[in-house]
Design a protein around this motif. Structure first.
Motif, mmCIF file in Angstrom:
data_model
loop_
_atom_site.group_PDB
_atom_site.id
_atom_site.type_symbol
_atom_site.label_atom_id
_atom_site.label_comp_id
_atom_site.label_asym_id
_atom_site.label_seq_id
_atom_site.Cartn_x
_atom_site.Cartn_y
_atom_site.Cartn_z
ATOM 1 N N VAL A 140 0.766 -1.184 -0.036
ATOM 2 C CA VAL A 140 -0.022 0.001 0.022
ATOM 3 C C VAL A 140 0.671 1.301 -0.018
ATOM 4 O O VAL A 140 0.601 2.279 -0.588
ATOM 5 N N ALA A 141 1.850 1.165 0.953
ATOM 6 C CA ALA A 141 2.603 2.479 1.116
ATOM 7 C C ALA A 141 3.520 2.608 -0.424
ATOM 8 O O ALA A 141 3.632 3.735 -0.895
ATOM 9 N N LEU A 142 3.960 1.498 -0.919
ATOM 10 C CA LEU A 142 4.700 1.628 -2.084
ATOM 11 C C LEU A 142 3.870 2.188 -3.272
ATOM 12 O O LEU A 142 4.160 2.882 -3.985
ATOM 13 N N LEU A 183 14.385 -5.210 -1.814
ATOM 14 C CA LEU A 183 14.535 -4.021 -2.002
ATOM 15 C C LEU A 183 14.039 -3.333 -3.229
ATOM 16 O O LEU A 183 13.896 -2.335 -3.654
ATOM 17 N N ASP A 184 14.820 -4.277 -4.309
ATOM 18 C CA ASP A 184 14.891 -3.944 -5.693
ATOM 19 C C ASP A 184 13.019 -3.624 -6.243
ATOM 20 O O ASP A 184 12.798 -2.727 -6.927
ATOM 21 N N GLU A 185 12.252 -4.326 -5.499
ATOM 22 C CA GLU A 185 10.975 -4.317 -5.824
ATOM 23 C C GLU A 185 10.372 -2.925 -5.216
ATOM 24 O O GLU A 185 9.516 -2.375 -6.053
ATOM 25 N N ILE A 187 12.296 -0.094 -4.955
ATOM 26 C CA ILE A 187 12.582 0.819 -5.940
ATOM 27 C C ILE A 187 11.997 0.915 -7.251
ATOM 28 O O ILE A 187 11.564 1.785 -7.746
ATOM 29 N N ASP A 188 11.725 -0.545 -7.923
ATOM 30 C CA ASP A 188 11.214 -0.518 -8.973
ATOM 31 C C ASP A 188 9.563 0.022 -8.991
ATOM 32 O O ASP A 188 9.005 0.741 -10.010
ATOM 33 N N THR A 189 8.797 -0.165 -7.949
ATOM 34 C CA THR A 189 7.478 0.225 -8.008
ATOM 35 C C THR A 189 7.372 1.622 -7.746
ATOM 36 O O THR A 189 6.417 2.175 -8.506
ATOM 37 N N VAL A 190 8.010 1.984 -6.883
ATOM 38 C CA VAL A 190 8.123 3.715 -6.843
ATOM 39 C C VAL A 190 8.891 4.451 -8.063
ATOM 40 O O VAL A 190 8.254 5.610 -8.171
ATOM 41 N N GLY A 191 9.898 4.126 -8.449
ATOM 42 C CA GLY A 191 10.284 4.503 -9.756
ATOM 43 C C GLY A 191 11.383 5.752 -9.497
ATOM 44 O O GLY A 191 11.710 6.283 -10.436
ATOM 45 N N ILE A 192 11.912 5.754 -8.309
ATOM 46 C CA ILE A 192 12.946 6.670 -7.981
ATOM 47 C C ILE A 192 14.141 6.200 -7.126
ATOM 48 O O ILE A 192 13.990 5.138 -6.665
ATOM 49 N N GLN A 193 15.001 6.965 -7.278
ATOM 50 C CA GLN A 193 16.560 6.367 -6.743
ATOM 51 C C GLN A 193 16.297 6.329 -5.351
ATOM 52 O O GLN A 193 15.802 7.284 -4.423
ATOM 53 N N LEU A 194 17.097 5.268 -4.687
ATOM 54 C CA LEU A 194 17.042 5.153 -3.293
ATOM 55 C C LEU A 194 17.854 6.085 -2.420
ATOM 56 O O LEU A 194 19.331 6.222 -3.056
ATOM 57 N N LEU A 195 17.524 6.625 -1.330
ATOM 58 C CA LEU A 195 18.487 7.519 -0.606
ATOM 59 C C LEU A 195 19.107 6.842 0.728
ATOM 60 O O LEU A 195 20.189 6.790 0.729
ATOM 61 N N GLY A 196 18.245 6.001 1.485
ATOM 62 C CA GLY A 196 18.652 5.263 2.346
ATOM 63 C C GLY A 196 17.490 4.105 2.709
ATOM 64 O O GLY A 196 16.151 4.345 2.488
#
Length: 240
Positions: A140-142, A183-185, A187-196
């Motif tokens: 849900v959050a993603l 974690l890759d899921e 990043i892929d779901t939201v579509g933006i670079q990971l900060l932390g």
């Protein structure tokens, strides 16, 4: 700007953490809380009971911005303008004037917006140059985070100005039988670079609830310092 589509992701805690760690690196930081009616930054930053004026007083012209600024006793270099306990609508034009007036005195001005995409989000998004989308590792959050990211991009924010923060990661958050595989899921779901990535931390929760300083050697502080360093352009590997 720290934002999220879903409530309860720890956005305010992350806002204070990142602001505090930027301040520990010698930056002058002002954190403006825009989440009217659900105020929590004042407790987390240790300024509860020290505030006389809030962001509503400033935006309505009842006081100048500097009168609402309170120095955090927990984190030197971090200042806060709190949200009101109730009422108030954040509008872009007065918030923009406040930001312009305060910018000569601070290296970073952070907005802690309300969850969702209401007036506080709209006002912050119209002004900010970068946005942190703070989410927990659940579907849900993603999904909601993707909606927020898409909205920011549609409104003209470059994709590389958006960063993803995954909060409250637990050992069983990922896996074959978990709602989110890895974690890759995220990043892929939201579509933006990971900060932390912030792991679930009883120490962080305890300090936030009690208004105490977070120990500098705990994992949350170390992750916060890494995120602050990345915002300053440093290349720092993920800690978790």
């Amino acid at each position: 700007m720290a934002c999220s589509g879903k409530g309860g992701t720890g956005k305010s805690t992350v806002s204070v953490l990142v602001g505090a760690r930027l301040a520990s690196l010698g930056k002058r930081v002002l954190l403006i809380e825009l989440d009217s009616g659900l105020r929590s930054v004042d407790i987390i930053a240790g300024v509860y009971g020290r505030t006389v004026y809030d962001i509503e007083d400033v935006l309505c012209g009842r006081c100048d911005g500097d009168k609402a600024v309170v120095q955090s006793p927990l984190y030197p270099g971090l200042s806060v303008i709190s949200a009101p306990y109730e009422g108030g609508i954040v509008r872009t034009a007065p918030l923009s004037r406040l930001t312009a007036a305060m910018s000569p005195y601070f290296d970073f001005i952070l907005f802690d917006t309300a969850a969702g995409m209401g007036p506080a989000f709209e006002a912050g998004a119209a002004i900010c140059s970068r946005a942190l989308v703070v989410l927990t590792p659940d579907p849900v959050a993603l999904r909601d985070g993707r909606i927020v990211a898409d909205r920011l991009i549609a409104d003209g924010h470059p994709q590389d100005a958006l960063r993803l923060v995954i909060n409250r990661l637990m050992p069983d958050s990922f896996g074959k039988h978990a709602p989110v595989y890895d974690l890759d899921e995220c990043i892929d779901t939201v579509g933006i670079q990971l900060l932390g990535v912030l792991p679930e931390s009883r120490e962080l929760q305890r300090c936030a609830m009690l208004g105490e300083a977070l120990p500098e050697d705990c994992m949350a502080s170390l992750v916060g310092s890494a995120m602050a360093g990345r915002l300053l352009g440093q290349r720092i590997p993920l800690l978790v």
